[in-house]
Design an enzyme around this catalytic site. Structure first.
Site, PDB file in Angstrom:
ATOM      1  N   HIS A   1       0.256  -1.039  -0.385  1.00  0.00           N
ATOM      2  CA  HIS A   1       0.045  -0.004   0.086  1.00  0.00           C
ATOM      3  C   HIS A   1       1.100   1.685   0.416  1.00  0.00           C
ATOM      4  CE1 HIS A   1       0.955   0.102   4.739  1.00  0.00           C
ATOM      5  NE2 HIS A   1       0.525   1.360   3.914  1.00  0.00           N
TER       6      HIS A   1
ATOM      7  N   SER B   1       4.150   2.897   8.241  1.00  0.00           N
ATOM      8  CA  SER B   1       4.096   1.437   7.394  1.00  0.00           C
ATOM      9  C   SER B   1       4.872   0.988   6.494  1.00  0.00           C
ATOM     10  CB  SER B   1       2.909   2.120   6.113  1.00  0.00           C
ATOM     11  OG  SER B   1       1.446   2.034   6.382  1.00  0.00           O
ATOM     12  N   GLY B   2       5.175  -0.053   5.976  1.00  0.00           N
ATOM     13  CA  GLY B   2       6.306  -0.515   5.038  1.00  0.00           C
ATOM     14  C   GLY B   2       7.398  -1.204   5.851  1.00  0.00           C
TER      15      GLY B   2
ATOM     16  N   GLY C   1       2.623   6.884   9.045  1.00  0.00           N
ATOM     17  CA  GLY C   1       3.948   6.817   8.364  1.00  0.00           C
ATOM     18  C   GLY C   1       5.415   6.264   8.321  1.00  0.00           C
TER      19      GLY C   1
ATOM     20  N   ASP D   1       0.385  -7.432   1.867  1.00  0.00           N
ATOM     21  CA  ASP D   1       0.607  -6.608   1.463  1.00  0.00           C
ATOM     22  C   ASP D   1       2.301  -6.311   1.574  1.00  0.00           C
ATOM     23  OD1 ASP D   1       0.731  -3.934   1.977  1.00  0.00           O
ATOM     24  OD2 ASP D   1      -0.494  -2.614   3.531  1.00  0.00           O
TER      25      ASP D   1
END
Length: 267
Positions: free
Chosen positions: A73, A214-215, A212, A119
């Site tokens: 995402h 995420s990942g 912020g 994801d």
């Protein structure tokens, strides 16, 4: 239906994976703390070009000299990305930092943004990076390994310091104990939104990942003392980042080891 939000928020050569030169302070993100500089040297900042200015959008994990692991995402078609490595403070010029463009971005072919499934994405750097005290690869877990309930792991990132607040300048870390699937899938927790290919961590209503982050990585120390990245920050509650019984949800890296390895060989 529970409202949720995607958190638009982690071969080693001489440097062994998961063994930072500057060890993290783990005596104890939202309600996190500044990290020891360069204590999570596989943490990257994924940045996009907005009118000539590079802006942080997500975290990620350096897993080899040329590959970064992040969330699906985090990737938007048409954007130009770069990867910032060896960073501690995003707004300062720092020795030991490196910036690299992307050669390929591979989003999981079964990524489902509606149900938040699969994801995960891989970024191939335009050229291999040289490992150093400030830049090195993370270790990854064995395929299909499942973390035990209440395992102490750390989320790291430059995400918002509180719900609706500013993103962090200095990399943050926060202790997030793992919540097993049996608990996390209860109706008053995340219910059917979480699958066995996800890891839940936190949920105390105080500490959490936020926009912020995420990942970025969920870092867990194995029995040998080596840090492994077991999760990729995926989503959290839309009510607030730190909402009780709504732990931060991560893509479980061990469930995708075959996918990761096959893509790294193919591209």
């Amino acid at each position: 239906m529970m409202k949720f939000v995607v958190l638009t928020l982690l071969v080693a050569g001489a440097y062994g994976c998961g063994q930072p030169t500057f060890p993290p302070s783990v005596s104890r993100v939202v309600n996190g703390e500044d990290v020891n500089p360069h204590s999570w040297p596989w943490q990257i900042s994924l940045q996009y070009n907005r009118n000539g200015e590079w802006r942080h959008t997500c975290g990620g994990t350096l897993i080899s000299e040329q590959w970064v692991l992040t969330a699906a995402h985090c990737i938007s078609s048409g954007r130009e990305y770069r990867v910032a490595m060896g960073k501690h403070n995003l707004v300062e010029t720092e020795d030991g930092a490196a910036f690299m463009g992307t050669a390929d971005i591979i989003v999981h072919e079964s990524w489902n943004p509606f149900f938040i499934r699969n994801d995960i994405a891989l970024i191939k750097l335009e050229s291999p990076v040289t490992f150093s005290d400030t830049i090195m690869a993370a270790c990854l877990p064995a395929a299909d390994f499942v973390l035990p309930h209440n395992e102490s792991c750390y989320v790291t990132g430059w995400g918002r310091l509180y719900t609706g607040g500013p993103i962090a300048d200095i990399l943050q870390q926060a202790l997030l104990p793992v919540v097993d699937h049996a608990t996390c899938s209860r109706y008053d927790w995340w219910g059917s939104q979480v699958t066995t290919k996800m890891v839940c961590a936190g949920g105390d209503g105080v500490v959490a990942g936020c926009n912020g982050d995420s990942g970025g990585p969920l870092n867990c120390q194995n029995s040998a003392g080596t840090w492994e990245v077991h999760g990729i920050v995926s989503f959290g509650s839309g009510l607030s980042c730190n909402y009780a019984k709504k732990p931060t949800v991560f893509t479980q890296v061990s469930s995708y080891m075959n996918w990761i390895n096959s893509k790294m060989v193919t591209y």
